[in-house]
Design an enzyme around this catalytic site. Structure first.
Site, PDB file in Angstrom:
ATOM      1  N   ASP A 166      46.530  42.052  37.612  1.00 55.59           N
ATOM      2  CA  ASP A 166      46.607  42.833  36.383  1.00 55.59           C
ATOM      3  C   ASP A 166      47.997  43.467  36.286  1.00 55.59           C
ATOM      4  OD1 ASP A 166      46.230  44.526  38.541  1.00 55.59           O
ATOM      5  OD2 ASP A 166      44.989  45.952  37.442  1.00 55.59           O
ATOM      6  N   ASP A 207      46.846  46.144  41.348  1.00 54.58           N
ATOM      7  CA  ASP A 207      45.825  46.663  42.256  1.00 54.58           C
ATOM      8  C   ASP A 207      44.552  45.828  42.172  1.00 54.58           C
ATOM      9  OD1 ASP A 207      44.902  47.516  39.766  1.00 54.58           O
ATOM     10  OD2 ASP A 207      44.381  49.542  40.429  1.00 54.58           O
ATOM     11  N   SER A 212      47.425  50.036  34.013  1.00 53.70           N
ATOM     12  CA  SER A 212      46.715  48.953  34.680  1.00 53.70           C
ATOM     13  C   SER A 212      46.573  47.712  33.799  1.00 53.70           C
ATOM     14  CB  SER A 212      45.354  49.450  35.176  1.00 53.70           C
ATOM     15  OG  SER A 212      44.713  48.498  35.980  1.00 53.70           O
ATOM     16  N   ASP A 215      49.333  46.290  37.138  1.00 52.15           N
ATOM     17  CA  ASP A 215      49.906  47.046  38.253  1.00 52.15           C
ATOM     18  C   ASP A 215      49.544  46.458  39.617  1.00 52.15           C
ATOM     19  OD1 ASP A 215      47.221  47.794  37.991  1.00 52.15           O
ATOM     20  OD2 ASP A 215      47.564  49.809  38.760  1.00 52.15           O
TER      21      ASP A 215
END
Length: 444
Positions: free
Chosen positions: A237, A241, A98, A239
């Site tokens: 960020d 999400d 992440s 990834d």
């Protein structure tokens, strides 16, 4: 204390010392055993340089244990949740750390409905992993690998159909060279936006900025929004999400205010975490339901209470009308829709009640985090004489007679103790901060 693999958001740690190919192999075997050594698993990864080796290792563990693997390549985390549901897979795996720096990586597991594995499910995987209860199937029963490119197009089309944005809205998107680098700008262009990109070349070294979308890392985005006269800046960020916005003046949006602004869009109850501020209670139409920090905790309560929306102040938002996986791209689209309909983001955020808010983190080791928190509730209660409520749902959250509150909790993903607090008075906020920092430092 029993050994643990999972933190607040899946398995996460430094490559080599904490996250290895052997770990990925055995997590694959453990998940396969949990699934009954049959079925299929969707597998995706972000841009980190170590993802291909983990991809091959966890694939080997799944195949050896009789489970088929559907590879969808380098994709945002929300696409893994979406694909797991749409392809009727038995589980999903995202290889990502992440917002953590390049030397970290991790593994996050997803249910058939696109929701992250719950803590109870993770505990079962841990039990299988640590007791080595997994098995290998005979040579003629090993799993198969397939590749699915089509699901990306379905995801993009479905995202665009969720919003109605006036054509020509000027948006700057900073993808941190992460997993949203290819898809996020494309989606916004398809939705009618005029897009300028920053850090949208996939690169696991994150050369443009650290992947955590916060004020320290978004200086280029803030300047670019003003320079090109954009209506909105969006930062993801590593990834994708998560999503944080920058207004048309180049100011990063206050996290709590932004969450309150989007929450106002929904009728019904809203789920958020114990670190969310007072503005949530004063802004939303329904009831505010609070959970421990972590998107899976939010997701569980959304489902249990049939809530309309949920999110964390970090920019991790869940849209149950789309998928139960946090989706930073849909979050950005919905903010763009609000701006295109209602006007300048700075003015919309000014209408949300704002109070002095402090977020601080104190570095400590994993062992120190456990030790420091052992008597934290007692120490904090002894330091203040105007407490009206103590909540130990996640860390220790104190509410005071003047509506001020403070939350002290160990990070579930990094080696920090986090302090989050809010007060209607800046002096009072600083007083609370100083007392909490002193207590933690004396305990280290």
């Amino acid at each position: 204390m029993a050994a643990k693999l999972f933190g607040t958001s899946g398995i996460r740690g430094k490559i080599g010392s904490e996250v290895t190919c052997e770990l990925a192999l055995n997590v694959g075997k453990s998940l396969a055993y949990y699934l009954g050594n049959r079925g299929s698993v969707v597998l995706g990864y972000d841009t980190r340089t170590t993802n291909r080796m983990l991809d091959e290792a966890i694939t080997a563990g799944l195949l050896e244990s009789g489970v088929d693997v559907v590879k969808i390549g380098m994709v945002p985390t929300p696409l893994v949740g979406y694909a797991t549901e749409k392809l009727n897979a038995d589980a999903g795996i995202m290889l990502t750390a992440s917002h953590n720096p390049s030397q970290y990586n991790g593994i996050k597991l997803w249910n058939k409905n696109g929701m992250a594995y719950t803590s109870a499910q993770e505990a079962e995987i841990e039990e299988i992993y640590f007791t080595k209860s997994y098995i290998s199937v005979p040579w003629d029963e090993v799993g198969k690998v397939s590749y699915n490119e089509e699901i990306k197009g379905r995801y993009i089309d479905d995202l665009v159909s969720m919003v109605d944005i006036k054509k020509g809205l000027k948006v700057v998107i900073d993808c941190a060279s992460g997993a949203g680098s290819e898809i996020s700008p494309l989606v916004f262009r398809k939705a009618g936006c005029e897009v300028t990109t920053l850090n949208s070349q996939p690169d696991g070294f994150f050369p443009g900025r650290n992947p955590e979308p916060n004020a320290d890392n978004l200086g280029s985005l803030m300047k670019t929004v003003v320079a090109v006269g954009a209506d909105l800046g969006i930062a993801h960020d590593g990834d994708a999400d998560r999503m944080i916005t920058v207004d048309e003046k180049g100011n990063i949006s206050p996290f709590d205010s932004l969450l309150a602004l989007i929450s106002k869009e929904f009728d019904g109850d809203i789920v958020t975490t114990v670190d969310a501020g007072l503005c949530m209670d004063e802004s939303v139409k329904g009831e505010v339901l609070r959970t421990p920090v972590g998107d899976v905790n939010v997701a569980e309560v959304i489902i249990e209470k049939n809530a309309a929306f949920g999110g964390e102040p970090s920019g991790t938002w869940l849209h149950p009308d789309f998928c139960m996986c946090p989706d930073g791209i849909l979050s950005g689209l919905r903010m763009a829709e609000i701006v295109s309909r209602d006007g300048k983001l700075s003015e919309l955020l000014e209408a949300i009640p704002q109070y002095p808010n402090i977020r601080e983190k104190i570095t400590c080791t994993k062992d120190e985090k456990i030790r420091v928190m052992e008597n934290m509730e007692e120490l904090l209660e002894g330091a203040f004489d105007d407490i009206v409520d103590v909540n130990s749902l996640d860390g220790v959250r104190l509410t005071f007679t003047d509506d001020s509150w403070v939350l002290v909790r160990p990070s579930g993903t990094e080696d920090y103790i986090r302090i989050t607090l809010e007060s209607r008075d800046a002096g009072r906020a600083e007083e609370i901060r100083e007392k909490c920092v002193k207590i933690i430092n004396e305990n280290l």
